[in-house]
Motif scaffolding. Structure first.
Motif, mmCIF file in Angstrom:
data_model
loop_
_atom_site.group_PDB
_atom_site.id
_atom_site.type_symbol
_atom_site.label_atom_id
_atom_site.label_comp_id
_atom_site.label_asym_id
_atom_site.label_seq_id
_atom_site.Cartn_x
_atom_site.Cartn_y
_atom_site.Cartn_z
ATOM 1 N N ALA A 162 0.823 -1.216 0.000
ATOM 2 C CA ALA A 162 0.000 0.000 0.000
ATOM 3 C C ALA A 162 0.851 1.258 0.000
ATOM 4 O O ALA A 162 0.416 2.307 -0.494
ATOM 5 N N GLU A 163 2.056 1.179 0.538
ATOM 6 C CA GLU A 163 2.939 2.343 0.553
ATOM 7 C C GLU A 163 3.644 2.544 -0.787
ATOM 8 O O GLU A 163 4.161 3.618 -1.053
ATOM 9 N N ARG A 164 3.646 1.502 -1.607
ATOM 10 C CA ARG A 164 4.354 1.579 -2.891
ATOM 11 C C ARG A 164 3.476 2.131 -4.004
ATOM 12 O O ARG A 164 3.936 2.835 -4.892
ATOM 13 N N TYR A 165 2.181 1.792 -3.973
ATOM 14 C CA TYR A 165 1.271 2.186 -5.052
ATOM 15 C C TYR A 165 0.108 2.998 -4.475
ATOM 16 O O TYR A 165 -0.450 2.649 -3.440
ATOM 17 N N THR A 166 -0.282 4.036 -5.198
ATOM 18 C CA THR A 166 -1.394 4.884 -4.757
ATOM 19 C C THR A 166 -2.677 4.532 -5.482
ATOM 20 O O THR A 166 -3.685 4.185 -4.863
ATOM 21 N N THR A 167 -2.691 4.619 -6.811
ATOM 22 C CA THR A 167 -3.889 4.321 -7.603
ATOM 23 C C THR A 167 -3.776 2.913 -8.157
ATOM 24 O O THR A 167 -2.875 2.616 -8.952
ATOM 25 N N VAL A 168 -4.691 2.045 -7.746
ATOM 26 C CA VAL A 168 -4.607 0.630 -8.118
ATOM 27 C C VAL A 168 -5.952 0.138 -8.627
ATOM 28 O O VAL A 168 -7.011 0.606 -8.205
ATOM 29 N N LEU A 169 -5.890 -0.823 -9.538
ATOM 30 C CA LEU A 169 -7.083 -1.533 -10.000
ATOM 31 C C LEU A 169 -7.212 -2.801 -9.169
ATOM 32 O O LEU A 169 -6.288 -3.618 -9.112
ATOM 33 N N VAL A 170 -8.340 -2.970 -8.488
ATOM 34 C CA VAL A 170 -8.599 -4.138 -7.657
ATOM 35 C C VAL A 170 -9.698 -4.962 -8.302
ATOM 36 O O VAL A 170 -10.790 -4.456 -8.597
ATOM 37 N N VAL A 171 -9.412 -6.254 -8.518
ATOM 38 C CA VAL A 171 -10.297 -7.128 -9.287
ATOM 39 C C VAL A 171 -10.718 -8.318 -8.434
ATOM 40 O O VAL A 171 -9.953 -8.834 -7.622
ATOM 41 N N GLY A 172 -11.961 -8.796 -8.660
ATOM 42 C CA GLY A 172 -12.431 -10.036 -8.062
ATOM 43 C C GLY A 172 -13.377 -9.843 -6.897
ATOM 44 O O GLY A 172 -13.621 -8.725 -6.427
ATOM 45 N N GLY A 173 -13.915 -10.963 -6.417
ATOM 46 C CA GLY A 173 -14.777 -10.953 -5.254
ATOM 47 C C GLY A 173 -16.196 -10.524 -5.533
ATOM 48 O O GLY A 173 -16.580 -10.238 -6.669
ATOM 49 N N GLU A 174 -16.982 -10.481 -4.466
ATOM 50 C CA GLU A 174 -18.388 -10.136 -4.558
ATOM 51 C C GLU A 174 -18.602 -8.669 -4.216
ATOM 52 O O GLU A 174 -18.092 -8.170 -3.214
ATOM 53 N N GLY A 175 -19.360 -7.989 -5.045
ATOM 54 C CA GLY A 175 -19.722 -6.608 -4.761
ATOM 55 C C GLY A 175 -18.520 -5.726 -4.524
ATOM 56 O O GLY A 175 -17.539 -5.737 -5.269
ATOM 57 N N GLU A 176 -18.595 -4.947 -3.435
ATOM 58 C CA GLU A 176 -17.539 -3.992 -3.102
ATOM 59 C C GLU A 176 -16.570 -4.525 -2.049
ATOM 60 O O GLU A 176 -15.740 -3.776 -1.533
ATOM 61 N N LYS A 177 -16.624 -5.816 -1.763
ATOM 62 C CA LYS A 177 -15.845 -6.347 -0.642
ATOM 63 C C LYS A 177 -14.340 -6.188 -0.850
ATOM 64 O O LYS A 177 -13.607 -5.881 0.088
ATOM 65 N N CYS A 178 -13.858 -6.405 -2.078
ATOM 66 C CA CYS A 178 -12.410 -6.280 -2.295
ATOM 67 C C CYS A 178 -11.952 -4.826 -2.223
ATOM 68 O O CYS A 178 -10.821 -4.545 -1.815
ATOM 69 N N ARG A 179 -12.819 -3.896 -2.599
ATOM 70 C CA ARG A 179 -12.481 -2.486 -2.407
ATOM 71 C C ARG A 179 -12.325 -2.185 -0.904
ATOM 72 O O ARG A 179 -11.401 -1.486 -0.484
ATOM 73 N N ILE A 180 -13.233 -2.739 -0.111
ATOM 74 C CA ILE A 180 -13.178 -2.542 1.338
ATOM 75 C C ILE A 180 -11.903 -3.143 1.914
ATOM 76 O O ILE A 180 -11.244 -2.552 2.779
ATOM 77 N N VAL A 181 -11.529 -4.338 1.442
ATOM 78 C CA VAL A 181 -10.291 -4.966 1.902
ATOM 79 C C VAL A 181 -9.094 -4.088 1.562
ATOM 80 O O VAL A 181 -8.225 -3.830 2.401
ATOM 81 N N ALA A 182 -9.036 -3.604 0.321
ATOM 82 C CA ALA A 182 -7.917 -2.766 -0.111
ATOM 83 C C ALA A 182 -7.838 -1.483 0.717
ATOM 84 O O ALA A 182 -6.749 -1.030 1.087
ATOM 85 N N GLU A 183 -8.992 -0.888 1.015
ATOM 86 C CA GLU A 183 -9.006 0.310 1.856
ATOM 87 C C GLU A 183 -8.468 0.005 3.248
ATOM 88 O O GLU A 183 -7.731 0.806 3.830
ATOM 89 N N SER A 184 -8.836 -1.151 3.781
ATOM 90 C CA SER A 184 -8.363 -1.525 5.115
ATOM 91 C C SER A 184 -6.857 -1.732 5.139
ATOM 92 O O SER A 184 -6.217 -1.593 6.184
ATOM 93 N N TYR A 185 -6.272 -2.067 3.993
ATOM 94 C CA TYR A 185 -4.825 -2.254 3.896
ATOM 95 C C TYR A 185 -4.082 -0.931 3.742
ATOM 96 O O TYR A 185 -2.857 -0.904 3.830
ATOM 97 N N GLY A 186 -4.818 0.142 3.474
ATOM 98 C CA GLY A 186 -4.188 1.445 3.364
ATOM 99 C C GLY A 186 -4.018 1.971 1.955
ATOM 100 O O GLY A 186 -3.418 3.035 1.761
ATOM 101 N N PHE A 187 -4.549 1.268 0.944
ATOM 102 C CA PHE A 187 -4.497 1.791 -0.420
ATOM 103 C C PHE A 187 -5.369 3.047 -0.494
ATOM 104 O O PHE A 187 -6.492 3.064 -0.006
ATOM 105 N N LYS A 188 -4.863 4.079 -1.141
ATOM 106 C CA LYS A 188 -5.507 5.392 -1.106
ATOM 107 C C LYS A 188 -6.544 5.596 -2.209
ATOM 108 O O LYS A 188 -7.607 6.163 -1.989
#
Length: 419
Positions: A162-188
């Motif tokens: 998360a400290e290396r990349y700011t804008t990322v494409l997150v793929v997979g999973g159901e609904g918005e769950k992977c976006r939520i996971v990525a946010e919890s990891y600190g992706f901006k």
């Protein structure tokens, strides 16, 4: 809860379930037990013994004294060995617990002939949810409390990026769950395929967003969007649409959507949370997983660009994930139990894997009778209960073999170790 020097001497330290917070996830695994398993003896009745050997060779009980553990041994936690568990095909199959799962958990949490608790973590390629949500699911399935701090998903190591990349494409999973996971990891700045389709609907001519997907997706400024990295967090629910969008990003100039590289080697890197070609479900035969998507994407890229696509995979059996898991396990042992040495051996219970830990394959997953496993384990057991019994008893036999006269006076002789 007490820890041991080797198999038995105690230092008191205990965590209760209220300690299972998000801080645990970022600080390293914590072993958290239900209340009834925390009410245990912490007497100063020590096992005075030598440390187990570290060899992976099987320990023979021939010429070794047969010892029966005390009828009511003190509850202690071993500091010399640890356990790591896969989930699908080991504890759970098709969303339901395997019948021996609950008894296996009781065994490693002290309900065994030696009164010993063994530190453990869960290491699974499954994902698509936060570690907290996965723990709630697993706790319900196996009827035993699991802490987020002792749970590593295939995508958990991605949080370090998360400290290396700011804008990322997150793929997979159901609904918005992977976006939520990525946010919890600190992706901006997180972009999903749904965001891109909502912004430009002709991106995927055969996929239309549902009303729910449309409402959850975000409009983008495509002219100023630069994708720095692509992360496939969980299995795709739409292979065609997701692959189209990933390919679009890979063939851009430095991740700027709407551009096209002339050399097809200027796009962002792509990471997969694991590389399992197949996995175990309730179906009679294994189902294809993320590794199949990875192979398909690489083949499509070569067909279109005429070049090999180099992707990066986390998860087991990737070495980087096991190094990550080992580091977290060692940090937890140091922080929670003041154990400042690594375990001499880690047993890993799985249905298929190639690792440097002591691998025990259980037959309740993708294993097929009369076939040769792709990766040769050090031992094979019918189920997870038999597997954990094997590991604990193997360590105890090593202890017996290497003990000196007078060091086992807290035990009585006479019967076989196995029940």
């Amino acid at each position: 809860m007490a820890t041991t020097d080797g198999f038995g001497s105690q230092r008191v330290r205990r965590l209760d379930s209220l300690d299972a917070t998000r801080a645990d996830l970022y600080g390293g695994p914590n072993v958290v037990m239900p209340l009834k398993h925390l009410i245990a003896s912490t007497s100063e009745h020590d096992f005075t013994i030598a440390s187990p050997v570290t060899s992976d060779e099987e320990v023979s009980s021939e010429n070794s004294p047969q010892i029966t553990p005390m009828s009511t041994p003190p509850m202690v936690t071993s500091d010399d060995f640890a356990l790591a568990f896969d989930i699908d095909g080991v504890f759970v199959r098709g969303g339901k617990a395997i019948s021996q799962a609950h008894d296996a958990m009781k065994y490693i949490n002290g309900e065994n002939p030696y009164g010993i608790k063994v530190p453990y973590i869960f290491l699974t390629n499954g994902g698509g949810k936060t570690e907290e949500e996965r723990c709630i699911d697993l706790s319900r399935q196996i009827e035993y409390e699991v802490s987020p701090g002792q749970f590593i998903c295939g995508h958990t190591p991605m949080r370090e990026m998360a400290e290396r990349y700011t804008t990322v494409l997150v793929v997979g999973g159901e609904g918005e769950k992977c976006r939520i996971v990525a946010e919890s990891y600190g992706f901006k700045d997180i972009v999903t395929p749904g965001d891109i389709i909502k912004t430009r609907q002709d991106t995927t001519p055969f996929r239309k967003l549902t009303d729910e997907e449309y409402n959850n997706s975000r409009m983008l400024d495509l002219d100023n969007l630069q994708i720095e990295a692509i992360f496939v967090f969980a299995d795709s629910r739409d292979w065609a649409g997701d692959q189209q969008i990933i390919l679009d990003c890979l063939m851009t100039k430095e991740g700027r959507l709407g551009t096209r590289s002339e050399t097809f080697d200027e796009g962002p890197p792509v990471f997969f949370s694991h590389n399992d070609i197949v996995w175990s479900t309730s179906h009679d035969y294994s189902r294809i997983g993320m590794g199949a998507l990875r192979a398909s994407l690489e083949a499509l890229y070569k067909a279109i660009a005429g070049k090999e696509l180099n992707t990066i995979a986390f998860g087991k059996p990737q070495k980087s994930t096991f190094l990550f898991a080992t580091r977290l396990l060692q940090e937890w042992r140091s922080q929670s139990h003041q154990i400042n040495k690594p375990p001499s051996i880690i047993y890993f219970f799985n249905d298929t894997s190639d690792i440097e830990w002591f691998s025990i394959l259980v037959k309740t997953g993708v294993y097929q009778e009369n076939t040769i496993p792709r990766f040769t384990p050090k031992h094979i057991c019918d189920n997870i209960y038999e597997a954990v019994k094997f590991a604990v008893e193997r360590e105890y036999q090593k202890l017996l073999k290497n003990s000196k006269p007078g060091q086992l006076e807290n035990h009585t002789t006479g019967n076989e170790l196995r029940n």
